[in-house]
Design an enzyme around this catalytic site. Structure first.
Site, PDB file in Angstrom:
ATOM      1  CB  SER A  48       1.551  38.687  12.942  1.00 21.50           C
ATOM      2  OG  SER A  48       2.494  39.123  13.880  1.00 21.50           O
ATOM      3  CD  GLU A  49       4.074  34.827  16.695  1.00 21.42           C
ATOM      4  OE1 GLU A  49       4.093  35.082  15.476  1.00 21.42           O
ATOM      5  OE2 GLU A  49       5.093  34.864  17.411  1.00 21.42           O
ATOM      6  CG  ASN A  50      -0.009  39.835  17.014  1.00 19.51           C
ATOM      7  OD1 ASN A  50       0.497  39.390  15.994  1.00 19.51           O
ATOM      8  ND2 ASN A  50      -0.333  41.097  17.144  1.00 19.51           N
ATOM      9  CB  SER A  90      -3.353  32.855  15.946  1.00 19.61           C
ATOM     10  OG  SER A  90      -2.110  33.225  15.406  1.00 19.61           O
TER      11      SER A  90
END
Lengths: 219, 217
Positions: A48-50, A90
């Site tokens: 998840s890019e967060n 990320s």
């Protein structure tokens, strides 16, 4: 087919594309559903890019932690072996080619593999978020979306909306079939037997290369 | 770190027209108490650099709702309808930056680099007005480094030197933003005597002031 049945079908088919050990990023909306259909023998690492890898299922009341969310801001859990990192790392993971598959929705896709999903000028300007980086850096880009929007084709010869990226899409999965973007054009690889090939051609503005497509597994 | 400070002292560090980086991703990891104080202070004409526009009642969305932001630099504003409205009426300028490019421009700003070369945005409107460089036969966009006057970040554990850890996905933009502003104020959630040096995620040399969050209940 109602909208939910379409979404489930698309999610199920996309889930068959993963290999054991893949790092996978699932976008918000329909792509998020894909996680529910990954075959049990295939172990993927959801990114998840967060800032996490090892995305687990939705939390229960006991496991809920407001400090663990996905890129849609929804509460999630972390699997054993998962980890957190900052936004710069990320996107080093994303741009650096360390994500094997990214699955996202789109407003338009075209036969050259360009896609548009972040802005409708004058109407809706949500922003690109991480989408531009994800489609540019991931090894395989799968678009999971309904084939048309209120009957209007979304798979076009050329996107008319501002692009998210040029020539990055590898595969499109809709309720009508599975399409692959190759150097010679857009191939219809599989079709949903609930539709005729003519139906699919009629619902697609792009030129389809059709060479013995298989029946899509829709169980 | 220079010192621990009280929330009320934030007034000594803000001024109209300044640029502020704010950590957080959809308000997860945003130092809400510092934002609330900034709303009370009413500091105007702010340039806010944040991943997104937050929500109307959470994160930097509160500053947008109070009309204090004249320019928002973010990757996404979709969850705050007010941001979209103010953008379309021209009351707030919005610059949309791809998320990875935003993170890397900030990282470059803190790392003494002039900018970064990225393939993200090539062939899109993000490319407009930017230089494209070819390196080893591949095209890249030149994206300049980004810095600000102040960074407001959310820490988890803080030791007495100002070393910082973060908690789970609240980390996001906080560590990079802690490197890229002239002044850095962290909101800490847990004061500890000592941190394992191997677990420090932001070294105290980056942090100017720490405000400890008041524990409710």
């Amino acid at each position: 087919m109602d909208k939910m049945a379409m979404k489930k079908l698309i999610a199920k088919r996309v889930a068959q594309e993963f290999s054991d050990g893949d790092v996978v990023n699932l976008g918000i909306g329909l792509p998020t559903l894909v996680a529910d259909y990954i075959p049990h023998h295939v172990h993927v690492h959801l990114q998840s890019e967060n800032g996490l890898i090892g995305l687990g299922p939705k939390p229960s009341e006991e496991t809920y932690d407001p400090d663990i969310t996905n890129a849609g801001g929804q509460p999630v859990t972390l699997k054993t072996g998962g980890m957190y990192f900052d936004s710069a790392l990320s996107f080093a993971i994303i741009r650096g080619g360390h994500v094997d598959v990214t699955v996202l929705g789109s407003l338009q896709v075209d036969e050259t593999g360009s896609l548009a999903n972040w802005i409708i000028p004058g109407k809706m300007v949500p922003g690109m978020g991480g989408a531009m980086d994800l489609v540019t850096g991931s090894r395989k880009v799968i678009i999971a979306m309904t084939h048309t929007n209120k009957g209007r084709p979304k798979i076009l010869k050329r996107c008319t909306l501002p692009l998210t990226a040029k020539n990055q899409v590898n595969m499109i999965v809709t309720e009508m079939g599975v399409l692959e973007v190759r150097t010679d054009g857009l191939h219809l690889m599989e079709y949903n037997p609930m539709f005729s090939i003519d139906d699919i051609v009629a619902a697609t503005e792009a030129t389809l290369i059709i060479n013995n497509p298989k029946k899509m597994e829709v169980s | 770190m220079k010192q621990f400070m009280e929330l009320k002292q934030l007034k000594d560090h803000v001024f109209d027209g300044m640029s502020i980086m704010v950590g957080g991703f959809m308000a997860v990891g945003t130092p809400e108490a510092l934002i609330d104080e900034l709303v009370l202070l009413g500091t105007k004409d702010l340039t806010i650099i944040c991943n997104d526009a937050g929500f109307i009642d959470r994160g930097v969305g509160k500053l947008i709702a109070s009309g204090q932001v004249s320019h928002l630099i973010a990757s996404h504003i979709g969850l705050n309808p007010m941001a979209g409205q103010l953008m379309s009426t021209g009351e707030m300028q919005v610059t949309l930056v791809p998320q990875g490019t935003l993170a890397e421009r900030i990282r470059a700003g803190g790392a003494g680099l002039g900018g970064v070369l990225t393939p993200t945005g090539l062939g899109t409107i993000v490319e407009e007005g930017k230089q494209v460089l070819s390196v080893a036969g591949k095209p890249y966009l030149v994206e300049p480094a980004m810095r600000a006057d102040l960074s407001l970040i959310l820490a988890y554990e803080v030791d007495r030197f100002g070393n910082i850890t973060y908690n789970k996905t609240t980390r996001n933009f906080n560590p990079v933003m802690a490197t890229a502003s002239d002044k850095v104020i962290a909101l800490g959630r847990k004061l500890v005597d000592e941190l394992n040096p191997d677990h420090v995620l932001t070294p105290h040399i980056f942090v100017d002031y720490v405000v400890m969050e008041v524990q409710h209940g």
